[in-house]
Scaffold this motif. Structure first.
Motif, PDB file in Angstrom:
ATOM      1  N   GLU A 165       0.837  -1.197   0.000  1.00 45.33           N
ATOM      2  CA  GLU A 165       0.000   0.000   0.000  1.00 45.33           C
ATOM      3  C   GLU A 165       0.873   1.249   0.000  1.00 45.33           C
ATOM      4  OE1 GLU A 165      -3.881   1.747   2.371  1.00 45.33           O
ATOM      5  OE2 GLU A 165      -2.306   0.793   3.532  1.00 45.33           O
ATOM      6  N   SER A 181      -4.612   6.514  -0.760  1.00 39.99           N
ATOM      7  CA  SER A 181      -3.762   5.325  -0.717  1.00 39.99           C
ATOM      8  C   SER A 181      -4.015   4.500  -1.975  1.00 39.99           C
ATOM      9  CB  SER A 181      -4.053   4.485   0.531  1.00 39.99           C
ATOM     10  OG  SER A 181      -5.389   4.004   0.509  1.00 39.99           O
ATOM     11  N   PHE A 184      -4.745   7.387  14.997  1.00 38.88           N
ATOM     12  CA  PHE A 184      -5.832   6.591  14.429  1.00 38.88           C
ATOM     13  C   PHE A 184      -6.812   7.512  13.724  1.00 38.88           C
ATOM     14  CE2 PHE A 184      -7.547   7.752  18.558  1.00 38.88           C
ATOM     15  CZ  PHE A 184      -8.875   8.012  18.305  1.00 38.88           C
ATOM     16  N   GLU A 223     -12.899   6.781   9.462  1.00 43.99           N
ATOM     17  CA  GLU A 223     -13.225   7.279   8.128  1.00 43.99           C
ATOM     18  C   GLU A 223     -14.528   8.074   8.136  1.00 43.99           C
ATOM     19  OE1 GLU A 223     -13.087   5.574   3.605  1.00 43.99           O
ATOM     20  OE2 GLU A 223     -14.077   4.346   5.104  1.00 43.99           O
ATOM     21  N   TYR A 233      -9.718  12.278  11.693  1.00 48.54           N
ATOM     22  CA  TYR A 233      -8.501  11.788  11.051  1.00 48.54           C
ATOM     23  C   TYR A 233      -7.265  12.178  11.874  1.00 48.54           C
ATOM     24  CZ  TYR A 233     -11.405  10.873   6.992  1.00 48.54           C
ATOM     25  OH  TYR A 233     -12.396  10.402   6.152  1.00 48.54           O
ATOM     26  N   LYS A 274     -14.841   2.515   8.972  1.00 49.63           N
ATOM     27  CA  LYS A 274     -13.519   1.900   8.922  1.00 49.63           C
ATOM     28  C   LYS A 274     -12.572   2.686   9.811  1.00 49.63           C
ATOM     29  CE  LYS A 274     -10.938   2.298   5.253  1.00 49.63           C
ATOM     30  NZ  LYS A 274     -10.430   2.149   3.872  1.00 49.63           N
ATOM     31  N   THR A 304      -8.662   2.980  11.214  1.00 53.35           N
ATOM     32  CA  THR A 304      -7.301   2.600  10.852  1.00 53.35           C
ATOM     33  C   THR A 304      -6.317   3.264  11.795  1.00 53.35           C
ATOM     34  OG1 THR A 304      -7.971   2.469   8.530  1.00 53.35           O
ATOM     35  CG2 THR A 304      -5.612   2.514   8.981  1.00 53.35           C
ATOM     36  N   SER A 331      -2.165   4.148  12.511  1.00 56.15           N
ATOM     37  CA  SER A 331      -0.892   4.339  11.825  1.00 56.15           C
ATOM     38  C   SER A 331       0.217   4.434  12.863  1.00 56.15           C
ATOM     39  CB  SER A 331      -0.909   5.608  10.974  1.00 56.15           C
ATOM     40  OG  SER A 331      -1.901   5.540   9.971  1.00 56.15           O
ATOM     41  N   ARG A 351       0.260   0.563   8.762  1.00 53.70           N
ATOM     42  CA  ARG A 351      -1.118   0.758   9.182  1.00 53.70           C
ATOM     43  C   ARG A 351      -1.779  -0.574   9.508  1.00 53.70           C
ATOM     44  NH1 ARG A 351       0.178   4.342   5.502  1.00 53.70           N
ATOM     45  NH2 ARG A 351      -0.263   6.529   5.948  1.00 53.70           N
ATOM     46  N   SER A 352      -2.787  -0.476  10.346  1.00 51.54           N
ATOM     47  CA  SER A 352      -3.558  -1.662  10.718  1.00 51.54           C
ATOM     48  C   SER A 352      -5.015  -1.253  10.884  1.00 51.54           C
ATOM     49  CB  SER A 352      -3.025  -2.274  12.016  1.00 51.54           C
ATOM     50  OG  SER A 352      -3.808  -3.389  12.406  1.00 51.54           O
ATOM     51  N   ARG A 353      -5.907  -2.070  10.347  1.00 49.00           N
ATOM     52  CA  ARG A 353      -7.337  -1.775  10.456  1.00 49.00           C
ATOM     53  C   ARG A 353      -7.941  -2.492  11.660  1.00 49.00           C
ATOM     54  NH1 ARG A 353      -9.508  -2.213   4.184  1.00 49.00           N
ATOM     55  NH2 ARG A 353      -8.281  -0.466   3.359  1.00 49.00           N
ATOM     56  N   GLU A 411     -10.345  -4.763  13.261  1.00 43.56           N
ATOM     57  CA  GLU A 411     -11.061  -5.900  12.703  1.00 43.56           C
ATOM     58  C   GLU A 411     -12.482  -6.017  13.259  1.00 43.56           C
ATOM     59  OE1 GLU A 411     -10.029  -7.583  10.256  1.00 43.56           O
ATOM     60  OE2 GLU A 411      -8.023  -6.725  10.170  1.00 43.56           O
TER      61      GLU A 411
END
Length: 346
Positions: A61, A98, A177, A180, A184, A214, A216, A218, A227-229, A231
Motif C-alpha cells: 500500500e 492510498s 488513528f 473514516e 482523522y 472503517k 485505521t 498508523s 497501518r492496521s485496520r 477488525e
C-alpha cells in the motif's frame, strides 16, 4: 410659451442623459470586474509527500499526502498503474489517498508520481521529489510493526459516547488513528513501551454509516509508516458478549520488551484448564537493508487447574536486535482472550 418651455425642458433632459451615458458606461463595468476578480482563486500546492515502503510489489500500500489550496479537486497519477485517482480532503487543504499495488503494475524507484490540484479552470501540478522506497539508512536491526490494534465495543454510537483504542507495536514511535468520514490522524499516547492509547468522543454532527465505519491506526518512525485496520465492529452485537467475551490471560515472565538469549521460557496464567494457542514470529533485518519474517513456534498447550501454563522456544538463527512477537490466544468454552509479548534478541 408653454410649447417652447416644454421643448427646452426635453432638450435639457436629453442632453443631460447624453452627458451621463459615457460616465455610466465607464462606471458600470467596475462591479462585474471586481466580482470576476473574486472568483479567480489560485490553486497552489504547498507540498506533496509519500510514506516510503520497503518493497514495490503486489499488495504493497502506497500512501500520499498533498497540502495546498483548500476546497479544491486533487488527483494522483502513477504511470503504468493509475491515472487521476481522486484524493480525499481530510481537513481543509490536506488531501490524502492510498493505492495498493496490483499485479501487472509497473512501478519502480524511478517512476515519476504526480499530483494535480484544480479549482475552476486553474490547475497546479507537483512531482513527488522523494523516493518511494525507504533506504533504511538510519535504522539498524529494528523493523516497524503493529502487533494489535483493538477497541472495546460500545452499546451505541450516540453523541457523547467515548471510543477508546489501544495499539501494541514498536516502541518510541508516533501512533495515530482515523475514523473514516468522522475524524482523522488523532494522536495516541505511549503509556508504556510499545503500548499506545487514544480516544474519541462522538459529537452531534458525526455520522457513522449503517455498515460500520472503517477505523485505521498508523505507526510512524522516521520515514517508515505502517497501518492496521480495526477488525472488530465498534458496536457490540450482543450486550452479554461485552461482559463474557474475555477470560483472564496474563504473561508473568519475561517482561515486555525484555532482551533475551538462548532458550526463552514464557510463563503465564489464564482460566483453569483453558486451551492456549501459541505463535512466535521472528522479525529481523540485515544491516538495515532488507528484512525477513519467519515463524519459529506454533503449538497448543493447556493450562493446569490453577490456570498456569508455560512453554519455551529456541530460535535457530539469533541475529542481534531480532524482534520476537509472542501471540497468545486463550479459549475456554465460548470465551476467548488474546495477548501479545514483544522480546528482543541480545
Amino acid at each position: 410659451m408653454k410649447i417652447k418651455s416644454l421643448s427646452t425642458t426635453i432638450t435639457l433632459t436629453l442632453l443631460s442623459a447624453t452627458i451621463c451615458l459615457p460616465e455610466m458606461a465607464k462606471a458600470s463595468p467596475k462591479p462585474s470586474i471586481q466580482v470576476a476578480q473574486r472568483r479567480v482563486v489560485s490553486s497552489d500546492i504547498d507540498s506533496f509527500t509519500a510514506y516510503p515502503v520497503q518493497r514495490l510489489e503486489s499488495g504493497t500500500e502506497l500512501f500520499f499526502v498533498l497540502r495546498g489550496t483548500p476546497y479544491s479537486r486533487a488527483t494522483l497519477t502513477i504511470p503504468n498503474a493509475v491515472q487521476n485517482l481522486p484524493m480525499r480532503e481530510v481537513q481543509p487543504g490536506v488531501y490524502e489517498v492510498s493505492y495498493t499495488i496490483r499485479q501487472g503494475d509497473r512501478i519502480s524507484e524511478n517512476t515519476v508520481v504526480r499530483a494535480n490540484l484544480q479549482q475552476g479552470d486553474r490547475i497546479s501540478s507537483a512531482r513527488l521529489q522523494q523516493p518511494l522506497v525507504d533506504s533504511y539508512s538510519d535504522r539498524r536491526f529494528q523493523s516497524l510493526s503493529i502487533n494489535r490494534f483493538s477497541s472495546p465495543p460500545v452499546k451505541q454510537l450516540d453523541p457523547g459516547t467515548r471510543l477508546n483504542f489501544t495499539l501494541i507495536g514498536t516502541p518510541n514511535a508516533t501512533a495515530t488513528f482515523s475514523i473514516e468520514g468522522v475524524a482523522y490522524n488523532i494522536p495516541m499516547r505511549e503509556e508504556s513501551n510499545g503500548v499506545y492509547t487514544g480516544g474519541y468522543t462522538i459529537g452531534r454532527q458525526d455520522y457513522f454509516p449503517p455498515e460500520g465505519a472503517k477505523v485505521t491506526a498508523s505507526l510512524q518512525s522516521g520515514n517508515q509508516v505502517i497501518r492496521s485496520r480495526l477488525e472488530r465492529e465498534l458496536v457490540a452485537g450482543d450486550d452479554s458478549s461485552v461482559e463474557t467475551a474475555e477470560i483472564p490471560l496474563e504473561i508473568i515472565t519475561p517482561e515486555e520488551n525484555a532482551r533475551v538469549s538462548g532458550t526463552v521460557k514464557v510463563e503465564g496464567r489464564s482460566a483453569p484448564n483453558a486451551t492456549v494457542n501459541v505463535e512466535v514470529q521472528a522479525n529481523s533485518s540485515v544491516a538495515g537493508l532488507f528484512g525477513f519474517k519467519r515463524n519459529i513456534l506454533e503449538r497448543t498447550i493447556k493450562a493446569d487447574e490453577q490456570g498456569n501454563f508455560s512453554f519455551a522456544f529456541n530460535p535457530t538463527i539469533a541475529l542481534p536486535g531480532t524482534r520476537y512477537e509472542v501471540n497468545l490466544s486463550s479459549n475456554s468454552g465460548d470465551r476467548t482472550s488474546e495477548e501479545t509479548l514483544v522480546l528482543f534478541q541480545n
